[in-house]
Design a protein around this motif. Structure first.
Motif, PDB file in Angstrom:
ATOM      1  N   MET A   1      29.755  14.131  30.723  1.00 33.21           N
ATOM      2  CA  MET A   1      28.634  13.794  31.611  1.00 33.21           C
ATOM      3  C   MET A   1      28.261  12.311  31.541  1.00 33.21           C
ATOM      4  O   MET A   1      27.990  11.676  32.553  1.00 33.21           O
ATOM      5  N   GLN A   2      28.272  11.741  30.301  1.00 34.83           N
ATOM      6  CA  GLN A   2      27.932  10.315  30.179  1.00 34.83           C
ATOM      7  C   GLN A   2      28.920   9.451  30.970  1.00 34.83           C
ATOM      8  O   GLN A   2      28.515   8.459  31.592  1.00 34.83           O
ATOM      9  N   ALA A   3      30.188   9.867  30.994  1.00 38.58           N
ATOM     10  CA  ALA A   3      31.185   9.090  31.740  1.00 38.58           C
ATOM     11  C   ALA A   3      30.845   9.078  33.233  1.00 38.58           C
ATOM     12  O   ALA A   3      30.972   8.046  33.908  1.00 38.58           O
ATOM     13  N   LEU A   4      30.406  10.228  33.741  1.00 37.94           N
ATOM     14  CA  LEU A   4      30.029  10.298  35.161  1.00 37.94           C
ATOM     15  C   LEU A   4      28.821   9.407  35.450  1.00 37.94           C
ATOM     16  O   LEU A   4      28.804   8.652  36.440  1.00 37.94           O
ATOM     17  N   ILE A   5      27.816   9.465  34.592  1.00 34.59           N
ATOM     18  CA  ILE A   5      26.604   8.651  34.786  1.00 34.59           C
ATOM     19  C   ILE A   5      26.976   7.153  34.748  1.00 34.59           C
ATOM     20  O   ILE A   5      26.505   6.365  35.579  1.00 34.59           O
ATOM     21  N   ASP A   6      27.846   6.781  33.821  1.00 35.29           N
ATOM     22  CA  ASP A   6      28.297   5.385  33.725  1.00 35.29           C
ATOM     23  C   ASP A   6      29.069   4.975  34.984  1.00 35.29           C
ATOM     24  O   ASP A   6      28.915   3.865  35.492  1.00 35.29           O
ATOM     25  N   ASP A   7      29.883   5.890  35.460  1.00 37.82           N
ATOM     26  CA  ASP A   7      30.693   5.637  36.639  1.00 37.82           C
ATOM     27  C   ASP A   7      29.803   5.401  37.871  1.00 37.82           C
ATOM     28  O   ASP A   7      30.023   4.481  38.665  1.00 37.82           O
ATOM     29  N   ILE A   8      28.763   6.231  37.999  1.00 38.78           N
ATOM     30  CA  ILE A   8      27.828   6.081  39.123  1.00 38.78           C
ATOM     31  C   ILE A   8      27.145   4.712  39.033  1.00 38.78           C
ATOM     32  O   ILE A   8      27.067   3.976  40.022  1.00 38.78           O
ATOM     33  N   ALA A   9      26.688   4.355  37.827  1.00 37.82           N
ATOM     34  CA  ALA A   9      25.989   3.074  37.657  1.00 37.82           C
ATOM     35  C   ALA A   9      26.921   1.903  37.978  1.00 37.82           C
ATOM     36  O   ALA A   9      26.510   0.926  38.616  1.00 37.82           O
ATOM     37  N   ALA A  10      28.175   2.013  37.571  1.00 35.04           N
ATOM     38  CA  ALA A  10      29.133   0.937  37.837  1.00 35.04           C
ATOM     39  C   ALA A  10      29.382   0.803  39.335  1.00 35.04           C
ATOM     40  O   ALA A  10      29.453  -0.302  39.877  1.00 35.04           O
ATOM     41  N   THR A  11      29.507   1.943  40.021  1.00 39.15           N
ATOM     42  CA  THR A  11      29.727   1.908  41.473  1.00 39.15           C
ATOM     43  C   THR A  11      28.542   1.250  42.160  1.00 39.15           C
ATOM     44  O   THR A  11      28.694   0.426  43.067  1.00 39.15           O
ATOM     45  N   MET A  12      27.325   1.604  41.739  1.00 39.78           N
ATOM     46  CA  MET A  12      26.120   1.047  42.370  1.00 39.78           C
ATOM     47  C   MET A  12      25.950  -0.438  42.045  1.00 39.78           C
ATOM     48  O   MET A  12      25.444  -1.196  42.862  1.00 39.78           O
ATOM     49  N   ALA A  13      26.411  -0.846  40.873  1.00 40.27           N
ATOM     50  CA  ALA A  13      26.278  -2.266  40.496  1.00 40.27           C
ATOM     51  C   ALA A  13      27.084  -3.153  41.434  1.00 40.27           C
ATOM     52  O   ALA A  13      26.700  -4.283  41.714  1.00 40.27           O
ATOM     53  N   SER A  14      28.202  -2.610  41.930  1.00 40.77           N
ATOM     54  CA  SER A  14      29.052  -3.446  42.782  1.00 40.77           C
ATOM     55  C   SER A  14      28.756  -3.271  44.277  1.00 40.77           C
ATOM     56  O   SER A  14      29.424  -3.878  45.112  1.00 40.77           O
ATOM     57  N   ALA A  15      27.756  -2.446  44.617  1.00 41.94           N
ATOM     58  CA  ALA A  15      27.438  -2.231  46.044  1.00 41.94           C
ATOM     59  C   ALA A  15      26.910  -3.520  46.668  1.00 41.94           C
ATOM     60  O   ALA A  15      26.111  -4.227  46.059  1.00 41.94           O
ATOM     61  N   GLU A  16      27.374  -3.798  47.878  1.00 36.80           N
ATOM     62  CA  GLU A  16      26.904  -5.020  48.542  1.00 36.80           C
ATOM     63  C   GLU A  16      25.631  -4.787  49.327  1.00 36.80           C
ATOM     64  O   GLU A  16      24.693  -5.559  49.265  1.00 36.80           O
ATOM     65  N   GLU A  17      25.626  -3.693  50.103  1.00 35.90           N
ATOM     66  CA  GLU A  17      24.433  -3.361  50.892  1.00 35.90           C
ATOM     67  C   GLU A  17      23.443  -2.642  49.982  1.00 35.90           C
ATOM     68  O   GLU A  17      23.729  -1.552  49.489  1.00 35.90           O
ATOM     69  N   ARG A  18      22.283  -3.257  49.722  1.00 38.30           N
ATOM     70  CA  ARG A  18      21.347  -2.675  48.748  1.00 38.30           C
ATOM     71  C   ARG A  18      20.006  -2.289  49.358  1.00 38.30           C
ATOM     72  O   ARG A  18      19.085  -1.893  48.644  1.00 38.30           O
ATOM     73  N   GLY A  19      19.855  -2.402  50.688  1.00 40.75           N
ATOM     74  CA  GLY A  19      18.594  -2.041  51.330  1.00 40.75           C
ATOM     75  C   GLY A  19      17.557  -3.141  51.195  1.00 40.75           C
ATOM     76  O   GLY A  19      17.838  -4.226  50.697  1.00 40.75           O
ATOM     77  N   LYS A  20      16.335  -2.808  51.620  1.00 35.17           N
ATOM     78  CA  LYS A  20      15.284  -3.831  51.684  1.00 35.17           C
ATOM     79  C   LYS A  20      14.088  -3.386  50.832  1.00 35.17           C
ATOM     80  O   LYS A  20      13.595  -2.269  50.989  1.00 35.17           O
ATOM     81  N   VAL A  21      13.664  -4.261  49.943  1.00 35.24           N
ATOM     82  CA  VAL A  21      12.517  -3.951  49.084  1.00 35.24           C
ATOM     83  C   VAL A  21      11.246  -3.862  49.937  1.00 35.24           C
ATOM     84  O   VAL A  21      11.052  -4.672  50.848  1.00 35.24           O
ATOM     85  N   ALA A  22      10.399  -2.854  49.649  1.00 37.31           N
ATOM     86  CA  ALA A  22       9.138  -2.701  50.407  1.00 37.31           C
ATOM     87  C   ALA A  22       8.264  -3.920  50.169  1.00 37.31           C
ATOM     88  O   ALA A  22       8.008  -4.275  49.018  1.00 37.31           O
ATOM     89  N   ASP A  23       7.824  -4.548  51.254  1.00 38.54           N
ATOM     90  CA  ASP A  23       6.939  -5.694  51.040  1.00 38.54           C
ATOM     91  C   ASP A  23       5.583  -5.514  51.736  1.00 38.54           C
ATOM     92  O   ASP A  23       4.774  -6.421  51.733  1.00 38.54           O
TER      93      ASP A  23
END
Ligand SMILES: NC(=O)CC[C@H](N)C(=O)O
Length: 306
Positions: A1-23
């Motif tokens: 399970m930890q490997a999956l959680i790490d994998d998800i975090a790594a995928t998200m770290a490299s995402a280019e489109e990250r959305g817009k912070v609420a302002d």
């Protein structure tokens, strides 16, 4: 399970489109959009985290799950005379249905509904007492007394309250609020300004994954029927007018907040909290949703099957 959680975090770290912070809440606009965190707390007492899972963030509308739980504990089913339990199909801060439906909000998770719920909890008390009760409850279910109100975020919302104040005054005109509008709003904004990390949030949500029993303490928080009903409301209404899309992609009861957090419940398995501050057009975390989608695809934990 930890490997999956790490994998998800790594995928998200490299995402280019990250959305817009609420302002629209200026204090939230300062948050660094590069952050990502995920934490899974399982019903058998394990915790798997990756990213900045111990960094507190503004839980915003995720708090509505906790105030709903408190309100049902205090007034039981009579709450449903003040607030409905149907998806709204409208944005979280919409006012249009209120006029057609005599000031009764569709559900407890849109802003109008959450404002009505906190009004129900106040029961003639001052905001400070109600806030003490809300914070104690959240600290109790998370088993962590370090959880706090971010007063700067609450003040920022109070200073820019026109939209929520409109909802509250509208409901008050229909007799649906008992307390002074600014006192109700001050309480609501502080509830939204609770700061928690993904690890704390996942722990706090565990009672909904285990038929109402807090883990690992094994103390019952709510009856199993109530946990089931709260989960169903999260499934139908937890992502506002994107709840159908979220059910389609993820298939877990979940509640989002404009701080970029999502608390998802996998009944019988555990609670998953994700955080990434960038939002999609509906005000839900862009990467948080993608992370949960990846998680259910790998685990098969969607309530709708594999
Ligand atoms: N969707 C959200 O998280 C909205 C909560 C926010 N405090 C508001 O009232 O606008």
């Amino acid at each position: 399970m930890q490997a999956l959680i790490d994998d998800i975090a790594a995928t998200m770290a490299s995402a280019e489109e990250r959305g817009k912070v609420a302002d629209y809440i200026p204090e939230l606009g300062h948050v660094d959009p590069k952050q990502f965190a995920i934490s899974l707390a399982t019903v058998d007492g394990k915790v798997y985290s990756a990213g900045c899972a111990t960094t507190p963030f503004s839980i915003q509308s995720i708090s509505k799950v906790f105030t709903l739980t408190i309100a049902l504990g205090q007034v039981g089913d009579s709450l449903w005379s003040k607030v409905g339990r149907e998806p709204s199909g409208d944005p979280f801060n919409s006012i249009v249905q209120l006029e057609h439906e005599s000031g009764k909000p569709r559900n407890p998770f849109i802003n109008a509904g959450a404002i009505a719920v906190v009004d129900a909890i106040m029961m003639g008390h001052e905001p400070k007492e109600t806030l003490g009760e809300i914070l104690s409850f959240v600290r109790y279910i998370a088993d962590d007394d370090s959880i706090y109100f971010d007063h700067a975020v609450a003040a920022s919302e109070m200073a820019h309250r026109d939209r929520n104040a409109s909802l509250a005054h509208f409901m008050k005109a229909f007799g649906h609020l008992r307390h002074d509008v600014d006192k109700v709003l001050g309480t609501y904004f502080h509830q939204c300004a609770i700061a928690m990390s993904c690890e704390q949030l996942a722990h706090a949500g565990l009672f909904l994954a285990s038929d109402g029993i807090n883990k690992p303490s094994d103390i019952r928080v709510v009856a199993s029927q109530r946990a089931r009903r709260i989960n169903s409301l999260m499934m139908m209404c937890g992502h506002y007018d994107a709840s159908g899309e979220f059910a389609f992609r993820v298939g877990l009861p979940a509640k989002s907040g404009v701080g970029g957090g999502i608390l998802a419940i996998a009944p019988g398995h555990g609670a998953i909290a994700v955080w990434s501050p960038g939002l999609d057009a509906y005000g839900n975390s862009l990467l948080g949703t993608q992370a949960l989608e990846m998680f259910v695809q790998k685990t098969g934990w969607s309530v709708f099957g594999h």
